[in-house]
Scaffold this motif. Structure first.
Motif, PDB file in Angstrom:
ATOM      1  N   LEU A 330       0.995  -1.008   0.022  1.00 32.20           N
ATOM      2  CA  LEU A 330      -0.051  -0.078  -0.112  1.00 32.20           C
ATOM      3  C   LEU A 330       1.009   1.392  -0.063  1.00 32.20           C
ATOM      4  CD1 LEU A 330      -2.909  -1.103   2.552  1.00 32.20           C
ATOM      5  CD2 LEU A 330      -3.040  -0.566   0.119  1.00 32.20           C
ATOM      6  N   HIS A 331       1.901   1.460   0.877  1.00 31.51           N
ATOM      7  CA  HIS A 331       2.705   2.548   0.756  1.00 31.51           C
ATOM      8  C   HIS A 331       3.527   2.812  -0.290  1.00 31.51           C
ATOM      9  CE1 HIS A 331       3.441   3.281   5.441  1.00 31.51           C
ATOM     10  NE2 HIS A 331       2.019   3.232   4.938  1.00 31.51           N
ATOM     11  N   LYS A 332       3.913   1.616  -1.243  1.00 33.98           N
ATOM     12  CA  LYS A 332       4.550   1.945  -2.558  1.00 33.98           C
ATOM     13  C   LYS A 332       3.605   2.515  -3.271  1.00 33.98           C
ATOM     14  CE  LYS A 332       7.586   0.933  -5.940  1.00 33.98           C
ATOM     15  NZ  LYS A 332       7.070   1.623  -7.016  1.00 33.98           N
ATOM     16  N   LEU A 333       2.434   2.104  -3.427  1.00 31.82           N
ATOM     17  CA  LEU A 333       1.460   2.757  -4.344  1.00 31.82           C
ATOM     18  C   LEU A 333       0.934   3.946  -3.884  1.00 31.82           C
ATOM     19  CD1 LEU A 333      -0.707  -0.442  -4.610  1.00 31.82           C
ATOM     20  CD2 LEU A 333       0.453   0.426  -6.457  1.00 31.82           C
ATOM     21  N   TRP A 334       0.832   4.299  -2.375  1.00 34.98           N
ATOM     22  CA  TRP A 334       0.445   5.642  -2.005  1.00 34.98           C
ATOM     23  C   TRP A 334       1.460   6.490  -2.359  1.00 34.98           C
ATOM     24  CZ3 TRP A 334       2.532   6.729   3.576  1.00 34.98           C
ATOM     25  CH2 TRP A 334       2.268   8.129   3.770  1.00 34.98           C
ATOM     26  N   GLN A 335       2.756   6.117  -2.048  1.00 35.35           N
ATOM     27  CA  GLN A 335       4.147   7.307  -2.221  1.00 35.35           C
ATOM     28  C   GLN A 335       4.325   7.272  -3.958  1.00 35.35           C
ATOM     29  OE1 GLN A 335       7.254   6.734   0.755  1.00 35.35           O
ATOM     30  NE2 GLN A 335       5.964   6.179   2.081  1.00 35.35           N
ATOM     31  N   ASP A 336       3.804   6.398  -4.741  1.00 30.05           N
ATOM     32  CA  ASP A 336       3.840   6.586  -6.012  1.00 30.05           C
ATOM     33  C   ASP A 336       2.811   7.625  -6.512  1.00 30.05           C
ATOM     34  OD1 ASP A 336       6.117   5.053  -6.337  1.00 30.05           O
ATOM     35  OD2 ASP A 336       5.173   3.201  -7.070  1.00 30.05           O
ATOM     36  N   GLY A 337       1.964   7.842  -5.535  1.00 32.54           N
ATOM     37  CA  GLY A 337       0.751   8.746  -5.963  1.00 32.54           C
ATOM     38  C   GLY A 337      -0.396   7.959  -6.662  1.00 32.54           C
ATOM     39  N   ALA A 338      -0.490   6.691  -6.488  1.00 35.26           N
ATOM     40  CA  ALA A 338      -1.553   5.894  -7.246  1.00 35.26           C
ATOM     41  C   ALA A 338      -2.739   5.539  -6.238  1.00 35.26           C
ATOM     42  CB  ALA A 338      -1.082   4.463  -7.770  1.00 35.26           C
ATOM     43  N   LEU A 339      -2.356   5.866  -4.866  1.00 34.67           N
ATOM     44  CA  LEU A 339      -3.277   5.630  -3.765  1.00 34.67           C
ATOM     45  C   LEU A 339      -3.285   6.856  -2.971  1.00 34.67           C
ATOM     46  CD1 LEU A 339      -2.926   1.928  -2.459  1.00 34.67           C
ATOM     47  CD2 LEU A 339      -4.711   2.954  -4.312  1.00 34.67           C
ATOM     48  N   ARG A 340      -4.466   7.289  -2.301  1.00 26.06           N
ATOM     49  CA  ARG A 340      -4.246   8.234  -1.309  1.00 26.06           C
ATOM     50  C   ARG A 340      -4.770   7.716   0.061  1.00 26.06           C
ATOM     51  NH1 ARG A 340      -9.491  10.925  -0.616  1.00 26.06           N
ATOM     52  NH2 ARG A 340     -11.118   9.901  -1.509  1.00 26.06           N
ATOM     53  N   ARG A 341      -4.493   8.242   1.275  1.00 30.00           N
ATOM     54  CA  ARG A 341      -4.603   7.629   2.437  1.00 30.00           C
ATOM     55  C   ARG A 341      -5.388   8.495   3.264  1.00 30.00           C
ATOM     56  NH1 ARG A 341       0.882   7.420   6.771  1.00 30.00           N
ATOM     57  NH2 ARG A 341       0.249   9.799   6.515  1.00 30.00           N
ATOM     58  N   VAL A 342      -6.453   7.783   3.786  1.00 33.35           N
ATOM     59  CA  VAL A 342      -7.429   8.595   4.609  1.00 33.35           C
ATOM     60  C   VAL A 342      -7.420   8.050   5.882  1.00 33.35           C
ATOM     61  CG1 VAL A 342      -9.968   9.379   4.941  1.00 33.35           C
ATOM     62  CG2 VAL A 342      -8.717   9.624   2.786  1.00 33.35           C
ATOM     63  N   THR A 343      -7.395   8.756   7.063  1.00 31.96           N
ATOM     64  CA  THR A 343      -7.846   8.224   8.222  1.00 31.96           C
ATOM     65  C   THR A 343      -9.314   8.377   8.773  1.00 31.96           C
ATOM     66  OG1 THR A 343      -5.635   8.651   9.048  1.00 31.96           O
ATOM     67  CG2 THR A 343      -7.212   8.174  10.970  1.00 31.96           C
ATOM     68  N   GLY A 344      -9.896   7.416   8.989  1.00 28.63           N
ATOM     69  CA  GLY A 344     -11.412   7.597   9.163  1.00 28.63           C
ATOM     70  C   GLY A 344     -11.606   7.811  10.719  1.00 28.63           C
ATOM     71  N   SER A 345     -13.034   8.184  10.831  1.00 33.46           N
ATOM     72  CA  SER A 345     -13.463   8.606  12.039  1.00 33.46           C
ATOM     73  C   SER A 345     -13.231   7.336  13.239  1.00 33.46           C
ATOM     74  CB  SER A 345     -15.038   8.977  12.176  1.00 33.46           C
ATOM     75  OG  SER A 345     -15.655   7.930  11.522  1.00 33.46           O
ATOM     76  N   ASP A 346     -13.147   6.189  12.667  1.00 39.22           N
ATOM     77  CA  ASP A 346     -12.601   5.130  13.690  1.00 39.22           C
ATOM     78  C   ASP A 346     -11.450   5.032  13.833  1.00 39.22           C
ATOM     79  OD1 ASP A 346     -11.956   4.297  11.173  1.00 39.22           O
ATOM     80  OD2 ASP A 346     -13.152   2.426  11.144  1.00 39.22           O
ATOM     81  N   GLY A 347     -10.435   5.917  13.420  1.00 36.49           N
ATOM     82  CA  GLY A 347      -9.069   5.941  13.601  1.00 36.49           C
ATOM     83  C   GLY A 347      -8.138   4.848  12.855  1.00 36.49           C
ATOM     84  N   VAL A 348      -9.042   4.314  11.788  1.00 36.34           N
ATOM     85  CA  VAL A 348      -8.253   3.385  10.945  1.00 36.34           C
ATOM     86  C   VAL A 348      -7.953   3.990   9.725  1.00 36.34           C
ATOM     87  CG1 VAL A 348      -8.529   1.097   9.604  1.00 36.34           C
ATOM     88  CG2 VAL A 348      -9.535   1.358  12.031  1.00 36.34           C
ATOM     89  N   ILE A 349      -6.528   3.677   9.298  1.00 38.76           N
ATOM     90  CA  ILE A 349      -6.008   4.285   8.150  1.00 38.76           C
ATOM     91  C   ILE A 349      -6.450   3.360   6.883  1.00 38.76           C
ATOM     92  CG2 ILE A 349      -3.885   4.736   6.899  1.00 38.76           C
ATOM     93  CD1 ILE A 349      -2.539   5.573   9.556  1.00 38.76           C
ATOM     94  N   ARG A 350      -7.280   4.119   5.617  1.00 38.71           N
ATOM     95  CA  ARG A 350      -7.652   3.297   4.582  1.00 38.71           C
ATOM     96  C   ARG A 350      -6.902   4.010   3.333  1.00 38.71           C
ATOM     97  NH1 ARG A 350     -11.697   3.221   8.144  1.00 38.71           N
ATOM     98  NH2 ARG A 350     -12.512   1.071   8.807  1.00 38.71           N
ATOM     99  N   PHE A 351      -6.856   3.217   2.355  1.00 37.54           N
ATOM    100  CA  PHE A 351      -6.212   3.632   1.029  1.00 37.54           C
ATOM    101  C   PHE A 351      -7.067   3.512  -0.005  1.00 37.54           C
ATOM    102  CE2 PHE A 351      -2.772   2.338   3.867  1.00 37.54           C
ATOM    103  CZ  PHE A 351      -1.758   3.393   3.877  1.00 37.54           C
ATOM    104  N   SER A 352      -7.316   4.399  -0.888  1.00 34.94           N
ATOM    105  CA  SER A 352      -8.286   4.083  -2.163  1.00 34.94           C
ATOM    106  C   SER A 352      -7.513   4.786  -3.304  1.00 34.94           C
ATOM    107  CB  SER A 352      -9.415   4.871  -1.635  1.00 34.94           C
ATOM    108  OG  SER A 352      -9.285   6.144  -1.579  1.00 34.94           O
ATOM    109  N   VAL A 353      -7.903   4.383  -4.259  1.00 33.53           N
ATOM    110  CA  VAL A 353      -7.421   4.956  -5.767  1.00 33.53           C
ATOM    111  C   VAL A 353      -7.450   6.601  -5.746  1.00 33.53           C
ATOM    112  CG1 VAL A 353      -7.645   4.903  -8.166  1.00 33.53           C
ATOM    113  CG2 VAL A 353      -7.853   2.736  -6.905  1.00 33.53           C
ATOM    114  N   ALA A 354      -6.428   7.017  -6.062  1.00 31.64           N
ATOM    115  CA  ALA A 354      -6.295   8.594  -5.876  1.00 31.64           C
ATOM    116  C   ALA A 354      -7.135   9.307  -7.018  1.00 31.64           C
ATOM    117  CB  ALA A 354      -4.802   9.144  -6.050  1.00 31.64           C
TER     118      ALA A 354
END
Ligand SMILES: [Zn+2]
Length: 354
Positions: A330-354
Motif C-alpha cells: 500500500l505504501h509503495k502505491l501511496w508514495q507513487d501517487g496511485a493511492l491516497r491515504r485517509v484516516t477514518g472517524s474510527d481511527g483506521v487508516i485506509r487507502f483508495s485509488v487517488a
C-alpha cells in the motif's frame, strides 16, 4: 517444486545437511542448517576456513556467517559442529548479515565462547541492540497500536499478538557490546579471497550480502531467496517506510553479478540462476502491487488487504509478516501517487485509488 523454482538450477540436488553436520559447497566453504520453530523451519549458515593475522602471528581458524536463534537445540547443533567439523580449529570471526533473530540470535554466545569479533553493518547492529533491549518503539508493545491503526481489530488475534511481546529478546537475549563495521563496497578478506559487501534495504535496515568474484559465490542472506519472496514490512518505528521500493531498488545491485553465480541463500537450497530469480521477484511484487491497487477501488485498510494477498489461514507469527507486507505494498502505491491515504472517524487508516 513450483514452476518458478524449476527455472533455477540446484547444483547440490536434494542434499540438505542435517543439524550438526556440514556440506562443502566451494573449497573451504561449508553449508550448515539449523532448525527454526516457525513455519519457515530452517536457516542456512556458512563456515569459511580462514587465516587471521594477529599480534602474535598468523592463526588458522574459521569465519562463520550467521548464527541461528538462541535455543538449546541450536547450541547443541553448534556443539556437534565444533567437535566434529572444525578440524580442531577455532572460530575467529562472526559475520552477521542482518538483525533478524535467526541470523544474529546466537552471535553473543559464539563471540563470547570463541573470543571472536562480531562484524555487522551499523544499521543492523544498532537495530539488533535496540530490539534485544526491547526499547520503546521497537518492542512488541509498539506493534499493537500500529496494527490496530491499520485495521486489525479481531480481539482473539490482538490477544495472540499481545502474547508475542517478548518475541525478539527471547530469541536474541543479548548482542555483543562491540562490533566491527561492514560497509557497502568494502572488500573483506575471507579464506584467502576477497568478498565484497553489498548492502540491501527493505527487508532490514542495512542488510549485508557478500560476493566473492574469484569463487563466483554470493552469500545472499535474505535478500535473494530461491523459493519464497523476502519479507518486506512496515514497522511501528518507521510508520511511513516504503520498503517495497527499497527492496526493488536493492535487487538492481545484484544484476551486475554473473547469471551463473552460485547463490547461497539463508533459506532454501543453494542455486544458480540469479538474474532469473531477480526477474521472478520483480514480477511477483508487480503482480502484488496490481492486485492491491485493484482492491483499493474502494477504501481498504492493510488488514483488509491481508486476505486478498494471502489466501490461507495465518498464525500470529505469519499475520505480523502478512500485515506488514500488505502495508508495504500500500505504501509503495501511496508514495507513487496511485493511492491516497485517509484516516477514518474510527481511527483506521485506509487507502483508495487517488
Ligand atoms: Zn531476515
Amino acid at each position: 517444486m513450483n514452476p518458478f523454482e524449476s527455472q533455477l538450477a540446484y547444483p547440490f540436488g536434494d542434499t540438505l545437511p542435517q543439524p550438526g553436520t556440514v556440506h562443502e559447497v566451494a573449497p573451504g566453504l561449508l553449508w550448515l542448517r539449523m532448525g527454526l520453530p516457525f513455519a519457515l523451519d530452517h536457516i542456512n549458515l556458512w563456515l569459511v576456513r580462514d587465516e587471521f593475522v594477529t599480534d602474535t602471528g598468523v592463526r588458522k581458524g574459521w569465519t562463520v556467517i550467521d548464527c541461528g536463534i538462541t535455543s538449546d537445540a541450536t547450541r547443541a547443533a553448534w556443539e556437534s559442529i565444533f567437535s566434529d567439523c572444525l578440524q580442531g580449529l577455532p572460530i575467529c570471526r562472526v559475520i552477521v548479515t542482518h538483525c533478524h533473530p535467526d541470523h544474529v540470535g546466537l552471535a553473543h554466545w559464539l563471540c563470547e565462547r570463541w573470543q571472536a569479533p562480531l562484524c555487522m553493518t551499523t544499521g543492523e547492529y544498532g537495530f539488533a541492540r535496540m530490539m534485544s533491549a526491547a526499547l520503546p518503539g521497537v518492542d512488541g508493545t509498539a506493534m499493537l497500536p500500529h496494527f490496530q491503526q491499520h485495521g486489525l481489530i479481531d480481539p482473539a488475534m490482538l490477544e495472540k499478538l499481545r502474547g508475542r511481546r517478548s518475541y525478539y529478546p527471547t530469541l536474541v537475549p543479548a548482542v555483543p557490546t562491540a562490533y566491527r563495521r561492514m560497509q557497502d563496497g568494502q572488500v573483506l578478506r575471507i579464506g584467502g579471497h576477497g568478498w565484497r559487501v553489498i548492502t540491501g534495504f527493505g527487508h532490514s535496515p542495512e542488510h549485508a550480502s557478500l560476493y566473492c568474484e574469484e569463487l563466483n559465490v554470493l552469500v545472499s542472506g535474505d535478500m535473494v531467496l530461491p523459493r519464497i519472496s523476502t519479507n518486506v514490512s512496515v514497522f511501528a518505528v518507521e510508520p511511513e517506510a516504503n520498503p517495497v521500493k527499497l527492496y526493488l531498488d536493492s535487487l538492481e545491485k545484484f544484476r551486475g553479478l554473473p547469471e551463473d553465480t552460485l547463490v547461497l541463500p539463508s533459506h532454501g537450497k543453494p542455486f544458480r540462476g540469479l538474474h532469473t530469480r531477480i526477474a521472478q521477484l520483480i514480477d511477483h511484487h508487480e503482480a502484488r502491487l496490481a492486485e492491491v491497487l485493484a482492491a483499493c477501488s474502494t477504501p481498504r485498510s492493510a488488514a483488509d488487504i491481508v486476505p486478498i494477498m494471502f489466501r490461507r489461514p495465518l498464525d500470529a507469527h505469519q499475520l505480523t509478516f502478512a500485515l506488514g507486507e500488505a502495508l508495504a505494498h500500500l505504501h509503495k502505491l501511496w508514495q507513487d501517487g496511485a493511492l491516497r491515504r485517509v484516516t477514518g472517524s474510527d481511527g483506521v487508516i485506509r487507502f483508495s485509488v487517488a
